[in-house]
Design an enzyme around this catalytic site. Structure first.
Site, mmCIF file in Angstrom:
data_model
loop_
_atom_site.group_PDB
_atom_site.id
_atom_site.type_symbol
_atom_site.label_atom_id
_atom_site.label_comp_id
_atom_site.label_asym_id
_atom_site.label_seq_id
_atom_site.Cartn_x
_atom_site.Cartn_y
_atom_site.Cartn_z
ATOM 1 N N SER A 55 0.861 -1.187 0.000
ATOM 2 C CA SER A 55 0.000 0.000 0.000
ATOM 3 C C SER A 55 0.896 1.236 0.000
ATOM 4 O O SER A 55 2.095 1.135 0.305
ATOM 5 C CB SER A 55 -0.839 -0.015 1.286
ATOM 6 N N TYR B 147 -1.570 -1.176 10.829
ATOM 7 C CA TYR B 147 -1.810 -1.468 9.406
ATOM 8 C C TYR B 147 -0.568 -1.120 8.589
ATOM 9 O O TYR B 147 -0.113 -1.918 7.764
ATOM 10 C CB TYR B 147 -3.027 -0.676 8.916
HETATM 11 N N1 LIG Z 1 -8.806 -0.313 -0.622
HETATM 12 C C1 LIG Z 1 -7.673 0.370 -0.495
HETATM 13 O O1 LIG Z 1 -7.655 1.613 -0.445
HETATM 14 C C2 LIG Z 1 -6.356 -0.352 -0.423
HETATM 15 C C3 LIG Z 1 -5.181 0.406 -0.519
HETATM 16 C C4 LIG Z 1 -3.956 -0.233 -0.428
HETATM 17 C C5 LIG Z 1 -3.906 -1.615 -0.250
HETATM 18 N N2 LIG Z 1 -5.063 -2.331 -0.147
HETATM 19 C C6 LIG Z 1 -4.966 -3.775 0.083
HETATM 20 O O2 LIG Z 1 -5.651 -4.463 -0.922
HETATM 21 C C7 LIG Z 1 -6.048 -5.749 -0.426
HETATM 22 C C8 LIG Z 1 -7.504 -6.014 -0.783
HETATM 23 O O3 LIG Z 1 -8.327 -5.116 -0.048
HETATM 24 P P1 LIG Z 1 -9.632 -4.427 -0.658
HETATM 25 O O4 LIG Z 1 -9.409 -2.984 -0.640
HETATM 26 O O5 LIG Z 1 -10.028 -5.085 -1.919
HETATM 27 O O6 LIG Z 1 -10.673 -4.728 0.537
HETATM 28 P P2 LIG Z 1 -11.948 -5.683 0.656
HETATM 29 O O7 LIG Z 1 -12.958 -5.382 -0.398
HETATM 30 O O8 LIG Z 1 -12.372 -5.585 2.080
HETATM 31 O O9 LIG Z 1 -11.338 -7.118 0.366
HETATM 32 C C9 LIG Z 1 -10.576 -7.809 1.308
HETATM 33 C C10 LIG Z 1 -10.591 -9.283 0.949
HETATM 34 O O10 LIG Z 1 -9.782 -9.999 1.902
HETATM 35 C C11 LIG Z 1 -10.514 -11.127 2.323
HETATM 36 N N3 LIG Z 1 -10.123 -11.552 3.664
HETATM 37 C C12 LIG Z 1 -10.142 -10.828 4.820
HETATM 38 N N4 LIG Z 1 -9.766 -11.597 5.841
HETATM 39 C C13 LIG Z 1 -9.491 -12.833 5.328
HETATM 40 C C14 LIG Z 1 -9.069 -14.066 5.867
HETATM 41 N N5 LIG Z 1 -8.828 -14.203 7.183
HETATM 42 N N6 LIG Z 1 -8.879 -15.114 5.043
HETATM 43 C C15 LIG Z 1 -9.121 -14.996 3.710
HETATM 44 N N7 LIG Z 1 -9.527 -13.863 3.138
HETATM 45 C C16 LIG Z 1 -9.720 -12.801 3.937
HETATM 46 C C17 LIG Z 1 -11.977 -10.713 2.268
HETATM 47 O O11 LIG Z 1 -12.784 -11.868 2.061
HETATM 48 P P3 LIG Z 1 -13.648 -12.621 3.178
HETATM 49 O O12 LIG Z 1 -14.098 -11.586 4.176
HETATM 50 O O13 LIG Z 1 -14.752 -13.226 2.376
HETATM 51 O O14 LIG Z 1 -12.715 -13.642 3.746
HETATM 52 C C18 LIG Z 1 -11.980 -9.877 0.994
HETATM 53 O O15 LIG Z 1 -12.176 -10.696 -0.124
HETATM 54 C C19 LIG Z 1 -5.758 -5.728 1.077
HETATM 55 O O16 LIG Z 1 -4.543 -6.410 1.329
HETATM 56 C C20 LIG Z 1 -5.603 -4.253 1.374
HETATM 57 O O17 LIG Z 1 -4.806 -4.011 2.500
HETATM 58 C C21 LIG Z 1 -6.287 -1.738 -0.238
#
Ligand SMILES: NC(=O)c1ccc[n+]([C@@H]2O[C@H](COP(=O)([O-])OP(=O)(O)OC[C@H]3O[C@@H](n4cnc5c(N)ncnc54)[C@H](OP(=O)(O)O)[C@@H]3O)[C@@H](O)[C@H]2O)c1
Length: 249
Positions: free
Chosen positions: A142, A155
């Protein structure tokens, strides 16, 4: 032939946000997609959508905090599609909070999913990648893996760790074993990630960056991942940092 025909990609956290968009995008490039997360109904719907578009997807329930569940995903992928070529270690949570509020269980969960879950995912694919002398590991760090924000200390620590881990993996495995490593560093992307925040002050502060129409969409990140994994074998795209145009820090 599509660029990823006959390739198989495992995506953790494929039930929403960046993981889901990446699963759709990789399937459109011809990859067999193995979609892992805990919400199986979401994965089944995604697999149906991919099949409707003419692609192949295998939904598997998996909690990345349990190494044996990640190993099951790899075994199932190999059984169904004959091997694995790409891991997108994307699953993550962001229950940010002020340290003074002592959300200790959330600190621990953040480390368990965002760092130990990535380690478990890498451990599950690595023996096969080493044996076949090829493979591509994509991790999700990130902007918070480059810059610390008050209220996001834990985080940020996990995302710094993912970036350090990715660079160490690359140095160890790319030159000697032909395993490519890409770390993706998004700024604010509109997904379900903010729903894990229970600390009201932290939520109010961060919400300013996630304004519809200005923040990134999950598809913006998915297309960067497609770019990285469709380069020719001699090209190792190590790092991609993407901010919304309006985001300063
Ligand atoms: N959105 C942003 O602004 C942003 C910025 C930088 C980096 N990121 C990174 O991008 C990645 C994806 O996040 P997102 O933004 O797409 O958020 P999101 O829509 O909340 O997706 C997160 C995913 O992780 C899964 N997850 C959470 N806990 C889990 C577990 N214990 N086992 C397996 N799967 C799990 C969730 O699925 P289930 O709940 O169904 O398990 C969901 O599919 C993350 O690593 C996040 O830190 C996001």
């Amino acid at each position: 032939m599509k660029p990823l025909s006959r390739k198989t990609a495992i995506i953790t956290g494929a039930s929403s946000g960046i993981g889901r968009a990446t699963a759709l995008a990789l399937a459109r490039e011809g990859a067999n997609v193995v979609a892992a997360a805990r919400r199986f109904d979401r994965l089944e719907a995604l697999a149906r959508r991919i099949a409707d578009e003419g692609g192949n997807a295998l939904p598997i329930r998996c909690d990345v905090r349990e190494p044996s569940e990640v190993e099951n995903v790899v075994d199932a992928a190999c059984k169904q599609f004959g091997g694995i070529d790409i891991l997108v270690a994307n699953a993550g949570i962001m229950p940010i909070s002020l340290m003074r509020n002592l959300h200790v269980a959330e600190w621990m969960a953040t480390v368990d999913v965002n760092f130990k879950g990535v380690l478990a995912s890498i451990a599950a694919v690595l023996p096969r990648f080493l044996a076949q002398k090829s493979g591509h590991i994509v991790t999700l760090s990130s902007v918070a893996g480059r810059k610390v924000y008050p209220g996001s200390a834990v985080y940020c620590a996990t995302k710094y760790a993912v970036r350090a881990l990715s660079e160490g993996l690359r140095m160890e495995l790319s030159p000697s074993d032909n395993i490519r490593v890409t770390v993706i560093e998004p700024g604010a992307v509109i997904t379900e990630l903010l729903e894990t925040i229970t600390d009201r002050a932290a939520l109010e502060e961060i919400q300013k960056n996630f304004e519809e129409g200005r923040a990134l969409q999950a598809e913006d990140i998915a297309s960067a991942i497609v770019y990285a994994v469709t380069r020719p074998p001699h090209v190792n795209v190590n790092e991609i940092l993407i901010r919304p145009t309006f985001q300063e820090l």
